[in-house]
Scaffold this motif. Sequence first.
Motif, PDB file in Angstrom:
ATOM      1  N   TYR A 119       9.520   5.285   1.187  1.00  0.00           N
ATOM      2  CA  TYR A 119       9.230   5.044   2.604  1.00  0.00           C
ATOM      3  C   TYR A 119       8.322   3.812   2.749  1.00  0.00           C
ATOM      4  N   TYR A 120       7.230   3.778   1.983  1.00  0.00           N
ATOM      5  CA  TYR A 120       6.295   2.655   2.087  1.00  0.00           C
ATOM      6  C   TYR A 120       6.895   1.357   1.563  1.00  0.00           C
ATOM      7  N   ARG A 134       9.180   0.032   4.249  1.00  0.00           N
ATOM      8  CA  ARG A 134       8.480  -0.640   5.362  1.00  0.00           C
ATOM      9  C   ARG A 134       8.272  -2.123   5.035  1.00  0.00           C
ATOM     10  N   LYS A 140       0.850  -1.193   0.000  1.00  0.00           N
ATOM     11  CA  LYS A 140       0.000   0.000   0.000  1.00  0.00           C
ATOM     12  C   LYS A 140       0.887   1.244   0.000  1.00  0.00           C
ATOM     13  N   VAL A 141       0.712   2.084  -1.037  1.00  0.00           N
ATOM     14  CA  VAL A 141       1.499   3.319  -1.167  1.00  0.00           C
ATOM     15  C   VAL A 141       0.515   4.484  -1.332  1.00  0.00           C
TER      16      VAL A 141
END
Length: 110
Positions: free
Chosen positions: A102-103, A106, A24-25
């Motif tokens: 960033y996503y 993760r 999920k972005v």
Amino acid sequence: MRFVIVVLGCLLITPVIAAEVAIKVPSDPKAKYYALEKSGKGAERVILTKRVGPSGTSYSKRLYNCANNTFKYLADADTLDGLVKSKPEPRMSELVEGSISYYVGREACK
């Protein structure tokens, strides 16, 4: 019966090919991201992703240092074969919270 047991045993031993894992972005709402491969141990991780969006499909391979919150592109291309011709970035960059990287990071650092 013995044949069924042997076949089931082989299936359990055979490595499973990982499916695409959705990432999920929220910062790129018109695209869908998928993790295709993850590798590495400890702080350093590598992730190969696929992006499918309005402009088409593209692939990226990134290196993350999960402890330092840094990353760099190892390769970026419109095809998987094109990744071989791509050159890596020379230096690591700081991750910006909320960015695409960033996503993806993760997921890489899980």
